[in-house]
Write a protein that holds these residues in place. Structure first.
Motif, mmCIF file in Angstrom:
data_model
loop_
_atom_site.group_PDB
_atom_site.id
_atom_site.type_symbol
_atom_site.label_atom_id
_atom_site.label_comp_id
_atom_site.label_asym_id
_atom_site.label_seq_id
_atom_site.Cartn_x
_atom_site.Cartn_y
_atom_site.Cartn_z
ATOM 1 N N ALA A 93 -13.581 -2.476 -12.596
ATOM 2 C CA ALA A 93 -13.849 -3.680 -11.761
ATOM 3 C C ALA A 93 -12.214 -2.986 -11.329
ATOM 4 O O ALA A 93 -12.290 -3.982 -10.043
ATOM 5 C CB ALA A 93 -13.055 -4.865 -13.532
ATOM 6 N N LEU A 94 -11.118 -3.199 -11.717
ATOM 7 C CA LEU A 94 -10.229 -3.327 -10.886
ATOM 8 C C LEU A 94 -10.448 -1.880 -9.782
ATOM 9 O O LEU A 94 -10.069 -2.458 -8.184
ATOM 10 C CB LEU A 94 -9.102 -2.571 -11.363
ATOM 11 C CG LEU A 94 -8.404 -3.543 -12.326
ATOM 12 C CD1 LEU A 94 -7.353 -3.109 -12.977
ATOM 13 C CD2 LEU A 94 -8.401 -5.124 -12.257
ATOM 14 N N ASP A 95 -11.513 -0.587 -10.120
ATOM 15 C CA ASP A 95 -11.599 -0.086 -8.885
ATOM 16 C C ASP A 95 -12.250 -1.461 -7.463
ATOM 17 O O ASP A 95 -12.439 -0.740 -6.422
ATOM 18 C CB ASP A 95 -11.810 0.979 -9.267
ATOM 19 C CG ASP A 95 -11.318 2.108 -8.706
ATOM 20 O OD1 ASP A 95 -9.585 1.645 -9.004
ATOM 21 O OD2 ASP A 95 -11.925 3.754 -9.680
ATOM 22 N N ILE A 96 -13.483 -2.013 -8.497
ATOM 23 C CA ILE A 96 -13.861 -2.560 -7.694
ATOM 24 C C ILE A 96 -13.136 -3.531 -6.564
ATOM 25 O O ILE A 96 -13.389 -4.094 -4.918
ATOM 26 C CB ILE A 96 -15.006 -3.594 -8.423
ATOM 27 C CG1 ILE A 96 -16.169 -2.752 -8.618
ATOM 28 C CG2 ILE A 96 -15.963 -4.485 -7.299
ATOM 29 C CD1 ILE A 96 -16.888 -3.012 -9.650
ATOM 30 N N ILE A 97 -11.861 -5.023 -7.212
ATOM 31 C CA ILE A 97 -11.370 -5.475 -6.104
ATOM 32 C C ILE A 97 -10.331 -5.403 -6.626
ATOM 33 O O ILE A 97 -9.281 -5.784 -5.538
ATOM 34 C CB ILE A 97 -11.285 -6.515 -7.233
ATOM 35 C CG1 ILE A 97 -10.415 -6.171 -8.478
ATOM 36 C CG2 ILE A 97 -12.537 -7.641 -7.510
ATOM 37 C CD1 ILE A 97 -9.920 -7.439 -9.650
ATOM 38 N N GLY A 98 -9.805 -3.768 -5.836
ATOM 39 C CA GLY A 98 -8.228 -3.180 -5.594
ATOM 40 C C GLY A 98 -8.146 -3.402 -4.131
ATOM 41 O O GLY A 98 -8.859 -3.605 -3.603
ATOM 42 N N GLY A 99 -7.206 -2.281 -3.666
ATOM 43 C CA GLY A 99 -6.893 -2.397 -2.893
ATOM 44 C C GLY A 99 -6.638 -3.199 -1.809
ATOM 45 O O GLY A 99 -6.358 -4.255 -2.300
ATOM 46 N N LYS A 100 -5.323 -3.381 -0.666
ATOM 47 C CA LYS A 100 -5.275 -4.410 -0.052
ATOM 48 C C LYS A 100 -5.786 -6.084 0.046
ATOM 49 O O LYS A 100 -4.990 -6.939 -0.236
ATOM 50 C CB LYS A 100 -4.539 -3.689 0.761
ATOM 51 C CG LYS A 100 -2.923 -4.856 1.517
ATOM 52 C CD LYS A 100 -2.285 -3.770 2.725
ATOM 53 C CE LYS A 100 -1.502 -5.030 3.110
ATOM 54 N NZ LYS A 100 -0.214 -4.246 4.264
ATOM 55 N N TRP A 101 -7.346 -5.567 0.348
ATOM 56 C CA TRP A 101 -7.586 -6.874 1.161
ATOM 57 C C TRP A 101 -8.677 -7.565 -0.194
ATOM 58 O O TRP A 101 -9.416 -8.469 1.016
ATOM 59 C CB TRP A 101 -8.113 -6.328 2.286
ATOM 60 C CG TRP A 101 -7.395 -6.032 3.150
ATOM 61 C CD1 TRP A 101 -6.669 -4.786 3.931
ATOM 62 C CD2 TRP A 101 -6.610 -6.760 4.130
ATOM 63 N NE1 TRP A 101 -6.052 -4.658 4.556
ATOM 64 C CE2 TRP A 101 -5.203 -5.573 5.030
ATOM 65 C CE3 TRP A 101 -5.956 -7.581 3.992
ATOM 66 C CZ2 TRP A 101 -4.029 -6.128 5.518
ATOM 67 C CZ3 TRP A 101 -4.726 -8.406 5.208
ATOM 68 C CH2 TRP A 101 -4.186 -7.649 5.109
#
Lengths: 130, 130
Positions: free
Chosen positions: B29-37
């Motif tokens: 899940a965090l990979d999907i919503i991760g990153g800066k934007w």
DNA sequence: CGGCATCCTCCTGGATACTG
DNA sequence: CAGTATCCAGGAGGATGCCG
């Protein structure tokens, strides 16, 4: 990822999840538990009372001393983990979750539920394209 | 961060948040919503019905075309966002959250609550050291 | 208007070796 | 046992410019 400016995402006011001109608590939270190893470490601490350094290292597959130490220090700085050092020879150091750390678990559990659904969803989607 | 191997964190079985030898839904899940934007984009979509590309770009302060496009494509691949293109001149494209995307919001809200507490906690801690 | 292609920088994390 | 120190590679993200 650099978060120097992204906390203060400007959005139209309204009943959104965060307040305008404030640092975003979600991003803040994700920064604390972000990175490759924080979650694996937290989980390993979650189902034990106290865990020794090398025990932790064995549990979190593939982590190096450098990363383990670094992550533990950061988690400690944020108050999610406590380090207890015993004055013995050979040295013994035990890590455990704080109350604040435990309070994070329900939120992670919510994400977990969503993530499971998402995995099912993506798999189903992958199969229908065969 | 590369997640090639970290999904399969090996842990002692038990009533922990995830199952052994499975990919971890939380990390997923965090990979999907991760990153800066990704989160800023999701929020901006969260309180509107449909948002046009440039409207989105204006709303998410500091994002470039490249990153906006890239993030929207990834969110679309994961089924959190839909892209609707209207056959007009000049072109009009509208983005909006899917039902799956909306289902993520309660989980984020939990994180939000924890994050707010964490910010208070860290601030209090900072002041007591003055 | 709504993008995509190219090039570049910096930062996270990995490898390896050493120590009280 | 429980770490530190040093060096290095890869990839996320930024800057800039072009296109249907």
């Amino acid at each position: 990822m650099s978060r120097k400016t992204a906390y203060d995402v400007s959005l139209p006011k309204g009943e959104s999840l965060y307040e305008r001109d404030e640092i975003c608590p979600i991003i803040y939270a994700l920064d604390i538990i972000g990175g490759k190893w924080k979650l694996p470490i937290l989980w390993h601490l979650a189902d034990q009372e106290a865990v020794r350094y090398n025990e932790l290292k064995r549990g979190v597959t593939g982590i190096t001393n450098m990363m383990l130490t670094k992550c533990l220090r950061e988690l400690e700085e944020n108050g999610l983990v406590v380090r207890v050092q015993y004055p013995e020879v050979p040295p013994r150091v035990e890590y455990s979750l704080t109350e604040r750390g435990r309070e994070l678990l329900p939120a992670l559990n919510k994400l977990n539920v969503w993530g499971k659904e998402q995995i099912k969803y993506i798999r189903a989607r992958g199969e229908e394209s065969n």
